[in-house]
Design a protein around this motif. Structure first.
Motif, short mmCIF file in Angstrom:
data_model
loop_
_atom_site.label_atom_id
_atom_site.label_comp_id
_atom_site.label_asym_id
_atom_site.label_seq_id
_atom_site.Cartn_x
_atom_site.Cartn_y
_atom_site.Cartn_z
N GLN A 128 3.51 8.70 -4.67
CA GLN A 128 4.61 8.84 -3.70
C GLN A 128 4.18 9.80 -2.60
OE1 GLN A 128 8.43 10.33 -5.21
NE2 GLN A 128 9.49 9.15 -3.63
N ASP A 158 1.41 -6.61 10.35
CA ASP A 158 2.76 -6.08 10.52
C ASP A 158 3.81 -7.13 10.13
OD1 ASP A 158 5.19 -4.98 11.84
OD2 ASP A 158 3.72 -3.57 12.68
N LEU A 196 0.54 -7.51 2.22
CA LEU A 196 0.63 -7.40 3.68
C LEU A 196 1.16 -6.01 3.99
CD1 LEU A 196 0.69 -8.37 6.62
CD2 LEU A 196 2.95 -9.36 6.16
N ASP A 197 0.34 -5.20 4.65
CA ASP A 197 0.75 -3.82 4.92
C ASP A 197 0.17 -3.39 6.28
OD1 ASP A 197 1.77 -1.35 2.81
OD2 ASP A 197 0.90 -0.77 4.74
N TYR A 209 18.03 5.49 8.63
CA TYR A 209 17.30 4.76 7.57
C TYR A 209 18.24 3.86 6.79
CZ TYR A 209 15.49 3.88 2.90
OH TYR A 209 15.15 3.26 1.72
N VAL A 241 13.81 -5.81 -1.46
CA VAL A 241 13.91 -4.52 -2.14
C VAL A 241 14.70 -3.56 -1.26
CG1 VAL A 241 12.60 -2.57 -3.05
CG2 VAL A 241 11.69 -4.91 -3.26
N SER A 280 18.04 3.25 -7.03
CA SER A 280 18.23 4.68 -6.78
C SER A 280 16.87 5.35 -6.53
CB SER A 280 18.92 5.30 -7.98
OG SER A 280 18.13 5.09 -9.13
N PHE A 324 8.78 -5.07 0.13
CA PHE A 324 8.92 -3.62 0.00
C PHE A 324 8.76 -2.91 1.34
CE2 PHE A 324 7.31 -4.74 -4.28
CZ PHE A 324 8.12 -3.99 -5.11
N ALA A 333 0.84 -1.22 0.00
CA ALA A 333 0.00 0.00 0.00
C ALA A 333 0.86 1.26 0.00
CB ALA A 333 -0.93 0.00 1.22
N GLY A 334 2.19 1.07 -0.08
CA GLY A 334 3.10 2.22 -0.13
C GLY A 334 3.34 2.64 -1.57
N PHE A 335 4.26 3.56 -1.75
CA PHE A 335 4.53 4.13 -3.08
C PHE A 335 4.95 3.06 -4.09
CE2 PHE A 335 8.29 6.30 -5.37
CZ PHE A 335 7.55 6.57 -6.51
N ILE A 336 6.10 2.44 -3.86
CA ILE A 336 6.64 1.53 -4.88
C ILE A 336 5.84 0.23 -4.90
CG2 ILE A 336 8.72 0.40 -5.75
CD1 ILE A 336 10.38 2.49 -4.23
N GLY A 337 5.48 -0.26 -3.69
CA GLY A 337 4.72 -1.51 -3.61
C GLY A 337 3.39 -1.43 -4.33
N THR A 361 18.02 -0.23 -1.23
CA THR A 361 18.32 1.12 -1.72
C THR A 361 19.82 1.29 -2.01
OG1 THR A 361 18.36 3.43 -1.01
CG2 THR A 361 18.43 1.79 0.72
P1 NAD Z 1 6.72 3.97 1.46
O1 NAD Z 1 7.07 4.60 2.75
O2 NAD Z 1 5.94 4.75 0.45
O3 NAD Z 1 5.87 2.64 1.73
C1 NAD Z 1 6.20 1.74 2.76
C2 NAD Z 1 4.99 0.84 2.99
O4 NAD Z 1 5.35 -0.12 4.00
C3 NAD Z 1 3.75 1.58 3.50
O5 NAD Z 1 2.60 1.11 2.83
C4 NAD Z 1 3.69 1.21 4.98
O6 NAD Z 1 2.37 1.19 5.50
C5 NAD Z 1 4.32 -0.18 4.96
N1 NAD Z 1 4.89 -0.55 6.26
C6 NAD Z 1 5.71 0.20 7.03
N2 NAD Z 1 6.02 -0.48 8.17
C7 NAD Z 1 5.40 -1.69 8.08
C8 NAD Z 1 5.35 -2.84 8.91
N3 NAD Z 1 6.00 -2.87 10.08
N4 NAD Z 1 4.63 -3.89 8.50
C9 NAD Z 1 3.95 -3.87 7.32
N5 NAD Z 1 3.95 -2.81 6.49
C10 NAD Z 1 4.67 -1.74 6.86
O7 NAD Z 1 8.08 3.43 0.86
P2 NAD Z 1 8.55 3.28 -0.67
O8 NAD Z 1 9.17 4.54 -1.09
O9 NAD Z 1 7.45 2.69 -1.46
O10 NAD Z 1 9.72 2.21 -0.50
C11 NAD Z 1 9.45 0.82 -0.62
C12 NAD Z 1 10.74 0.05 -0.48
O11 NAD Z 1 11.64 0.44 -1.51
C13 NAD Z 1 11.48 0.28 0.83
O12 NAD Z 1 12.03 -0.94 1.25
C14 NAD Z 1 12.58 1.27 0.47
O13 NAD Z 1 13.70 1.12 1.31
C15 NAD Z 1 12.88 0.84 -0.94
N6 NAD Z 1 13.43 1.87 -1.83
C16 NAD Z 1 12.79 3.06 -1.99
C17 NAD Z 1 13.29 4.00 -2.89
C18 NAD Z 1 12.59 5.32 -3.12
O14 NAD Z 1 13.09 6.15 -3.88
N7 NAD Z 1 11.43 5.58 -2.54
C19 NAD Z 1 14.46 3.72 -3.60
C20 NAD Z 1 15.09 2.49 -3.41
C21 NAD Z 1 14.56 1.56 -2.53
#
Ligand code: NAD
Ligand code: TDX
Length: 333
Positions: free
Chosen positions: A182, A57, A32-33, A147, A118, A175, A77, A9-13, A120
């Motif tokens: 987002q 969780d 699972l979110d 982080y 996944v 990257s 993710f 439910a996050g950005f990339i996921g 960074t």
């Molecule tokens: P985000 O913060 O938008 O989304 C994170 C998601 O994880 C949210 O839906 C949140 O509810 C969920 N979450 C957080 N804690 C949790 C828990 N304890 N149990 C279950 N769900 C939980 O993050 P994003 O930007 O989509 O990043 C996703 C992944 O990609 C991360 O692992 C991040 O390190 C990695 N990443 C991100 C980027 C970027 O530019 N955003 C780049 C490289 C790697």
């Protein structure tokens, strides 16, 4: 194939789930979110009937074991993902990023389930602006922030579980992503939504820090390719040769939104602010034949601006709280 997508439910996921449902209709997806401040049900709008969504969780062993036990693969993710938040309150990063990854690894070990992790490029620390080097799979880990250090630790757990227990895992280090859905705490959406609100964009420090931008769909196509064809135990770096400094990005956003390119403020710098990230993705390109599809940054940026203009109901509920967390940093320098 049944895939468990943590953080879906996050950005990339969420973009990953949309992509997979559009391109691989035979795949069964469970999300699972924990629906933290960064998780949005609205990001899965239109998919509720085809995707199984579990509010839980990744640090909860019972939930994780039950879901992993009925999956063929896990794509992990879920994370606490924002550097500024990790400076203000590190504990949730240690808990989710380290204990969450440990919990998943133990479950995939028990059930012998394929796992993709996944991560960074921030695990490698930073590069000087005039350094011709880029990060590769052999660059030593040297993370700077709470982080990135917890992401680095989670990567090392995966490597150890592969070597010690034979877990079938791959890792990708990508990257900076941009694109739809987002969170408005992140650089590009923060500035777009500030401009929509008539607020001047905020650039940390001198604004010359470089990020290597990639469209989220290019990242996710690479993740899928690694899941399908990546070699077990291997790490793949994902990047699209998109190095730009923050000043350049904010000026492009301003111009694209019909404003003067100089219409922004320099504010207090981020503590420990990494100077430059740069990815060499030759391994991914040569081994798996991956190529980025979004070569035109200005077009990708314009599409992203259009998305935030058209989806104010998605981001508006997050905006005030995100700006409140930045109050201490918004001192014009
Ligand atoms: P985000 O913060 O938008 O989304 C994170 C998601 O994880 C949210 O839906 C949140 O509810 C969920 N979450 C957080 N804690 C949790 C828990 N304890 N149990 C279950 N769900 C939980 O993050 P994003 O930007 O989509 O990043 C996703 C992944 O990609 C991360 O692992 C991040 O390190 C990695 N990443 C991100 C980027 C970027 O530019 N955003 C780049 C490289 C790697
Ligand atoms: O208001 C701002 N002004 C500003 O100048 C914000 C929010 C950020 N910045 C700068 C800091 C960085 O140099 O912009 C750059 C990008 O900042 P973020 O969007 O916070 O990203 P970054 O810290 O680079 O980390 C991102 O990419 C790697 C993701 O948040 C991480 O999850 C990912 O691992």
């Amino acid at each position: 194939m049944r895939i468990l997508v943590t953080g879906g439910a996050g950005f990339i996921g969420s973009n990953f789930v949309h992509l997979i449902m559009a391109t691989n209709p035979g795949v069964e997806v469970t999300v699972l979110d924990a629906f933290t401040y960064a998780g949005e049900r609205a990001s899965l709008a239109g998919l509720q009937s085809s995707v199984h969504i579990v509010d839980g969780d990744v640090t909860d062993p019972a939930t994780v074991d039950r879901l992993v036990g009925r999956s063929d693969a896990v794509v992990h993710f879920a994370a606490e993902s924002h550097n500024d938040n990790s400076l203000a309150e590190p504990w949730p990063f240690v808990h989710t990023n380290l204990v969450g990854t440990f919990t998943l690894l133990e479950a995939v070990r028990r059930h012998d389930v394929r796992y993709h992790h996944v991560s960074t490029d921030e695990v490698y620390g930073d590069l000087a602006l005039d350094d011709p080097a880029r990060f590769s799979e052999t660059t030593p880990y040297n993370p700077s922030s709470p982080y990135s250090s917890t992401k680095a630790g989670s990567d090392l757990l995966v490597r150890a579980w592969v070597r010690s227990f034979g877990v079938r895992a791959t890792i990708s280090n990508c990257s900076n992503n941009y694109g739809p859905r987002q969170h408005v705490e992140k650089f590009i959406p923060r500035q777009i939504t500030n401009i929509i609100d008539g607020v001047r964009p905020k650039l940390y420090g001198d604004g010359l820090n470089v990020r290597d931008w990639i469209h989220v769909d290019d990242h996710n196509r690479a993740v899928w390719s690694i899941l399908e064809h990546g070699r077990i135990g291997e790490t793949y770096l994902i990047g699209a040769d998109g190095e730009r400094n923050n000043k350049d990005v904010v000026e492009r956003i301003l111009v694209a939104m019909g404003k003067d390119a100089a219409d922004y403020d320099h504010v207090t710098d981020r503590a420990g602010h990494d100077r430059r990230y740069a990815i060499d993705s030759a391994k991914l390109r040569h081994e798996l034949g991956w190529r980025p599809w979004f070569g035109d940054f200005d077009k990708g940026l314009m599409d992203t601006i259009d998305w935030y203009r058209a989806n104010e109901s998605w981001w508006r509920p997050q905006k005030a709280a995100a700006e409140q967390r930045y109050k201490h940093q918004d001192v014009v320098v």
